[in-house]
Write an enzyme that holds these catalytic residues in place. Structure first.
Site, mmCIF file in Angstrom:
data_model
loop_
_atom_site.group_PDB
_atom_site.id
_atom_site.type_symbol
_atom_site.label_atom_id
_atom_site.label_comp_id
_atom_site.label_asym_id
_atom_site.label_seq_id
_atom_site.Cartn_x
_atom_site.Cartn_y
_atom_site.Cartn_z
ATOM 1 N N GLY A 1 -7.184 -25.729 26.940
ATOM 2 C CA GLY A 1 -7.939 -26.605 27.834
ATOM 3 C C GLY A 1 -7.404 -26.503 29.254
ATOM 4 N N CYS B 1 -2.594 -45.341 30.965
ATOM 5 C CA CYS B 1 -2.232 -44.954 32.338
ATOM 6 C C CYS B 1 -0.752 -45.191 32.635
ATOM 7 C CB CYS B 1 -3.113 -45.720 33.313
ATOM 8 S SG CYS B 1 -2.777 -45.319 35.022
ATOM 9 N N LYS C 1 2.754 -38.379 36.727
ATOM 10 C CA LYS C 1 3.043 -38.222 38.159
ATOM 11 C C LYS C 1 4.552 -38.255 38.430
ATOM 12 C CE LYS C 1 -0.632 -37.587 37.937
ATOM 13 N NZ LYS C 1 -1.653 -37.697 36.904
ATOM 14 N N ALA D 1 -5.302 -29.977 25.090
ATOM 15 C CA ALA D 1 -5.799 -30.905 26.125
ATOM 16 C C ALA D 1 -7.264 -30.589 26.371
ATOM 17 C CB ALA D 1 -4.972 -30.754 27.399
ATOM 18 N N HIS E 1 -1.678 -35.534 65.443
ATOM 19 C CA HIS E 1 -1.293 -34.113 65.356
ATOM 20 C C HIS E 1 0.230 -34.015 65.320
ATOM 21 C CE1 HIS E 1 -1.406 -29.790 66.049
ATOM 22 N NE2 HIS E 1 -0.434 -29.965 66.942
ATOM 23 N N ILE F 1 -5.568 -32.538 32.519
ATOM 24 C CA ILE F 1 -4.317 -32.753 31.778
ATOM 25 C C ILE F 1 -3.603 -31.418 31.563
ATOM 26 C CG2 ILE F 1 -3.294 -33.431 29.552
ATOM 27 C CD1 ILE F 1 -5.262 -35.695 29.412
HETATM 28 P P1 FAD Z 1 -6.499 -47.476 28.308
HETATM 29 O O1 FAD Z 1 -5.554 -47.242 29.399
HETATM 30 O O2 FAD Z 1 -6.685 -46.450 27.260
HETATM 31 O O3 FAD Z 1 -6.078 -48.838 27.641
HETATM 32 C C1 FAD Z 1 -6.678 -49.324 26.479
HETATM 33 C C2 FAD Z 1 -5.708 -50.237 25.791
HETATM 34 O O4 FAD Z 1 -6.367 -50.875 24.730
HETATM 35 C C3 FAD Z 1 -4.505 -49.515 25.189
HETATM 36 O O5 FAD Z 1 -3.322 -50.096 25.659
HETATM 37 C C4 FAD Z 1 -4.693 -49.684 23.693
HETATM 38 O O6 FAD Z 1 -3.465 -49.826 23.022
HETATM 39 C C5 FAD Z 1 -5.498 -50.961 23.623
HETATM 40 N N1 FAD Z 1 -6.330 -51.099 22.444
HETATM 41 C C6 FAD Z 1 -7.179 -50.182 21.910
HETATM 42 N N2 FAD Z 1 -7.820 -50.698 20.857
HETATM 43 C C7 FAD Z 1 -7.360 -51.961 20.717
HETATM 44 C C8 FAD Z 1 -7.663 -53.002 19.813
HETATM 45 N N3 FAD Z 1 -8.577 -52.860 18.847
HETATM 46 N N4 FAD Z 1 -6.981 -54.165 19.944
HETATM 47 C C9 FAD Z 1 -6.049 -54.322 20.922
HETATM 48 N N5 FAD Z 1 -5.756 -53.384 21.822
HETATM 49 C C10 FAD Z 1 -6.424 -52.222 21.721
HETATM 50 N N6 FAD Z 1 -6.387 -41.451 35.451
HETATM 51 C C11 FAD Z 1 -6.284 -41.520 36.801
HETATM 52 O O7 FAD Z 1 -7.099 -42.186 37.435
HETATM 53 N N7 FAD Z 1 -5.284 -40.859 37.466
HETATM 54 C C12 FAD Z 1 -4.378 -40.111 36.820
HETATM 55 O O8 FAD Z 1 -3.497 -39.532 37.455
HETATM 56 C C13 FAD Z 1 -4.451 -40.011 35.406
HETATM 57 N N8 FAD Z 1 -3.555 -39.282 34.715
HETATM 58 C C14 FAD Z 1 -3.636 -39.232 33.353
HETATM 59 C C15 FAD Z 1 -2.712 -38.459 32.674
HETATM 60 C C16 FAD Z 1 -2.770 -38.376 31.291
HETATM 61 C C17 FAD Z 1 -1.756 -37.542 30.558
HETATM 62 C C18 FAD Z 1 -3.770 -39.097 30.589
HETATM 63 C C19 FAD Z 1 -3.832 -39.051 29.096
HETATM 64 C C20 FAD Z 1 -4.704 -39.861 31.265
HETATM 65 C C21 FAD Z 1 -4.652 -39.930 32.650
HETATM 66 N N9 FAD Z 1 -5.579 -40.661 33.386
HETATM 67 C C22 FAD Z 1 -5.497 -40.718 34.754
HETATM 68 C C23 FAD Z 1 -6.661 -41.401 32.730
HETATM 69 C C24 FAD Z 1 -6.301 -42.909 32.639
HETATM 70 O O9 FAD Z 1 -5.086 -43.042 31.948
HETATM 71 C C25 FAD Z 1 -7.395 -43.662 31.928
HETATM 72 O O10 FAD Z 1 -8.631 -43.424 32.557
HETATM 73 C C26 FAD Z 1 -7.124 -45.166 31.948
HETATM 74 O O11 FAD Z 1 -5.918 -45.467 31.313
HETATM 75 C C27 FAD Z 1 -8.267 -45.911 31.269
HETATM 76 O O12 FAD Z 1 -8.004 -47.276 31.295
HETATM 77 P P2 FAD Z 1 -8.613 -48.237 30.185
HETATM 78 O O13 FAD Z 1 -8.152 -49.616 30.555
HETATM 79 O O14 FAD Z 1 -10.059 -48.002 30.027
HETATM 80 O O15 FAD Z 1 -7.972 -47.775 28.810
HETATM 81 P P1 NAD Z 2 -10.971 -32.497 30.634
HETATM 82 O O1 NAD Z 2 -12.319 -32.799 30.139
HETATM 83 O O2 NAD Z 2 -10.634 -32.747 32.059
HETATM 84 O O3 NAD Z 2 -10.608 -30.962 30.370
HETATM 85 C C1 NAD Z 2 -10.690 -30.379 29.115
HETATM 86 C C2 NAD Z 2 -10.893 -28.897 29.310
HETATM 87 O O4 NAD Z 2 -10.797 -28.266 28.051
HETATM 88 C C3 NAD Z 2 -12.256 -28.541 29.892
HETATM 89 O O5 NAD Z 2 -12.084 -27.664 30.969
HETATM 90 C C4 NAD Z 2 -12.982 -27.891 28.724
HETATM 91 O O6 NAD Z 2 -13.895 -26.906 29.131
HETATM 92 C C5 NAD Z 2 -11.838 -27.315 27.939
HETATM 93 N N1 NAD Z 2 -12.068 -27.150 26.497
HETATM 94 C C6 NAD Z 2 -12.694 -27.995 25.655
HETATM 95 N N2 NAD Z 2 -12.654 -27.520 24.399
HETATM 96 C C7 NAD Z 2 -11.974 -26.346 24.449
HETATM 97 C C8 NAD Z 2 -11.590 -25.390 23.480
HETATM 98 N N3 NAD Z 2 -11.873 -25.559 22.197
HETATM 99 N N4 NAD Z 2 -10.903 -24.302 23.893
HETATM 100 C C9 NAD Z 2 -10.607 -24.118 25.207
HETATM 101 N N5 NAD Z 2 -10.939 -25.006 26.155
HETATM 102 C C10 NAD Z 2 -11.609 -26.111 25.796
HETATM 103 O O7 NAD Z 2 -9.990 -33.292 29.652
HETATM 104 P P2 NAD Z 2 -8.421 -33.519 29.713
HETATM 105 O O8 NAD Z 2 -7.794 -32.577 30.646
HETATM 106 O O9 NAD Z 2 -7.997 -33.567 28.295
HETATM 107 O O10 NAD Z 2 -8.350 -34.960 30.338
HETATM 108 C C11 NAD Z 2 -8.982 -36.077 29.696
HETATM 109 C C12 NAD Z 2 -9.356 -37.140 30.672
HETATM 110 O O11 NAD Z 2 -8.209 -37.695 31.280
HETATM 111 C C13 NAD Z 2 -10.239 -36.587 31.774
HETATM 112 O O12 NAD Z 2 -11.467 -37.262 31.701
HETATM 113 C C14 NAD Z 2 -9.548 -36.898 33.038
HETATM 114 O O13 NAD Z 2 -10.433 -37.517 33.922
HETATM 115 C C15 NAD Z 2 -8.431 -37.872 32.663
HETATM 116 N N6 NAD Z 2 -7.227 -37.477 33.424
HETATM 117 C C16 NAD Z 2 -7.227 -37.643 34.766
HETATM 118 C C17 NAD Z 2 -6.139 -37.243 35.500
HETATM 119 C C18 NAD Z 2 -6.161 -37.420 36.974
HETATM 120 O O14 NAD Z 2 -6.973 -38.179 37.460
HETATM 121 N N7 NAD Z 2 -5.288 -36.759 37.714
HETATM 122 C C19 NAD Z 2 -5.056 -36.656 34.888
HETATM 123 C C20 NAD Z 2 -5.088 -36.460 33.519
HETATM 124 C C21 NAD Z 2 -6.189 -36.899 32.796
#
Ligand code: FAD
Ligand code: NAD
Length: 465
Positions: free
Chosen positions: A176, A43, A52, A264, A439, A180
């Protein structure tokens, strides 16, 4: 080397650091193991925050253009990519430096390295063996890779690569149409890339109601080169001049060459990467670890939270679960009781929803009332030049209780908070309609939408049924 700890937290993302800090605040001696040198996980470092930050830049660029009809014309922006990258990275590092300080203030021991279970009371981190009384697994998830794609080619990106902003590709294909894909499309489109999206389902953001997705779809259809629905990528062939992509499916076009491709298509949990079997923890074939309402795995003194326990993979779900696990470990009778986890796509326009979607309500056969207030009737939305928004409310036909809400429009992600609170407080539609909203605000549209169901709205004329 051997270390003993009361609570071991594996993974320093939003779930892990929240759990570690809460457990420490409740008097536990805590060790937090993180494989990377900084805390914050996906995150803070390669997810929510950098995306963001870049989306803010995209919004400012877009807003500047949108002032043309008002007679305000800016010249074309000069984009210094290196400076933008540095600025973005600085924001993440400000936050993870803050986390390191918060860990120190709480006497949480941070160990850097990859942890793997050796038994149900021990984790090995490089040469260090850590013995624990209780553990919380918070190891998160990683991007899904499509094996048939040329994954070693640097022109094929995952979300982390895309956030790195190596360059601004002229033609970018995004595989996708989920959150993302659409957020990164917003960023790269604003920076000047020509975007094509390929989504295998019949709509983008498939989990969301179609009427909420529509205003976004209408806008991006104009802004982007192509959006192919019910279509997949058949193959990607790396050529010197670009990546040659062949498609298959309902709207499959001819093959085309792109400068870069962002994949994605979802994220997969990291449950298989920690030798969980040595602690007797059940991990399913996809890598998810199942837990009960108190975040306990099948091994009573080992808990799991965040992306690794299941969908939705969202930071605010992970932090909420982190607090539950820490509190249960500290002897409190906490369990998951939240009624909803809001979702937000920070696209332009934003889409936010909470509670039941209309698709859910229909599938569950609930008798419901619905109102969708059009932002074209909101003075505030007209004054900011964005009238495409909609604020939708769903309520139980018998009790008037709020069932769900969805908003598409500028700042929808902020606006949905009122609906979440209303649901949690057991509010009904009358409560929302009788709440005095300032408003002219966009938040007003929630009150107006409730007035539509109540039949008290004066801002629209709705013929009596
Ligand atoms: P993570 O954030 O994945 O953290 C897990 C940590 O564990 C990592 O730092 C990793 O290095 C560490 N780790 C893994 N295995 C080991 C191990 N064996 N030993 C030690 N450390 C380890 N969510 C939102 O709510 N809002 C958003 O706007 C949003 N935007 C996103 C945009 C993108 C591009 C992506 C990819 C994700 C986004 N998400 C968003 C999703 C969000 O990032 C995740 O849901 C969140 O980070 C999950 O938190 P977590 O603590 O479960 O895991
Ligand atoms: P997602 O599951 O949101 O979207 C993946 C999309 O790819 C789906 O619409 C699916 O139908 C499509 N897809 C899957 N396989 C495909 C293929 N072979 N060809 C074409 N389309 C295909 O996954 P994401 O966008 O990769 O995001 C991953 C996770 O990260 C999500 O669970 C999301 O909650 C989290 N995330 C959250 C935020 C946020 O909260 N603003 C931002 C980024 C990511």
């Amino acid at each position: 080397m051997q270390l003993k700890t009361q609570v071991l937290v594996l993974g320093g993302g939003p779930g892990g650091y929240t759990a570690a800090f809460r457990a420490a605040d409740l008097g536990k001696q805590v060790t937090l193991v993180e494989r990377y040198p900084v805390l914050g996980g996906v995150c803070l470092n390669v997810g929510c925050i950098p995306s963001k930050t870049l989306l803010h830049v995209a919004n400012v660029l877009n807003e500047a253009k949108e002032l043309n009809p008002a007679g305000i014309n800016f010249s074309e922006p000069e984009i210094n990519l290196e400076q933008l990258r540095t600025w973005k990275n600085k924001i993440s590092s400000q936050l993870n430096t803050g986390l390191a300080a918060l860990a120190k203030q709480r006497n949480v021991t941070v160990v850097n390295g990859t942890g793997r279970f050796v038994s149900d009371t021990q984790v090995q981190v490089d040469t260090q063996l850590i013995e624990f009384d209780q553990a919380i697994i918070a190891v998160g998830s990683q991007p899904v890779k499509i094996p048939a794609f040329p994954n070693d080619d640097p022109r094929l990106m995952d979300s982390t690569d895309a956030l790195n902003l190596e360059d601004i590709p002229k033609k970018l294909l995004i595989v996708g149409g989920g959150i993302i894909g659409l957020e990164m499309a917003t960023v790269y489109n604003a920076l000047g890339s020509k975007i094509t999206i390929v989504e295998m389902q019949e709509q983008i953001i498939p989990g969301c109601d179609k009427d909420l997705v529509k205003p976004l779809m209408v806008k991006i259809k104009k802004d982007y080169d192509n959006i192919f629905l019910e279509t997949k990528v058949k193959s990607i062939e790396p050529l010197t001049e670009g990546l040659k992509v062949a498609f298959e499916g309902k709207t499959a076009p001819e093959s085309d060459i792109f400068d870069k491709v962002l994949v994605a298509v979802g994220r997969r949990p990291n449950g298989h990467l920690l030798d969980a079997d040595k602690a007797g923890i059940n991990v399913d074939e996809r890598g998810f670890i199942s837990v009960d309402k108190q975040q306990r795995t099948n091994v009573k003194h080992i808990f799991a939270i965040g992306d690794v326990v299941g969908n939705p993979m969202l930071a605010h779900k992970a932090t909420h679960e982190g607090k539950i696990a820490a509190e249960v470990i500290a002897g409190m009778a906490t369990e998951w009781q939240a009624l909803t986890i809001p979702s937000v796509a920070y696209t332009d326009p934003e889409i936010a929803w909470m509670g039941l979607t209309e698709n859910d309500v229909k599938a569950q056969g609930i008798a419901y009332e619905k109102a969708a207030f059009p932002w074209a009737a909101s003075g505030r939305s007209l004054s900011i030049g964005r009238k495409e928004g909609v604020t939708k409310l769903l309520s139980d036909k018998e009790t008037g209780r709020i069932l769900g809400a969805g908003i598409v429009g500028t700042n929808a992600g902020e606006l949905i908070a009122e609906a979440v609170l209303a649901l949690e407080m057991g509010a009904n539609i009358e409560d929302l309609a009788l709440t005095v909203h300032a408003h002219p605000t966009l938040a007003e549209t929630l009150g107006l939408s409730a007035e539509m169901i109540e039949g008290t709205i004066t801002d629209l004329f709705i013929k009596k049924r």
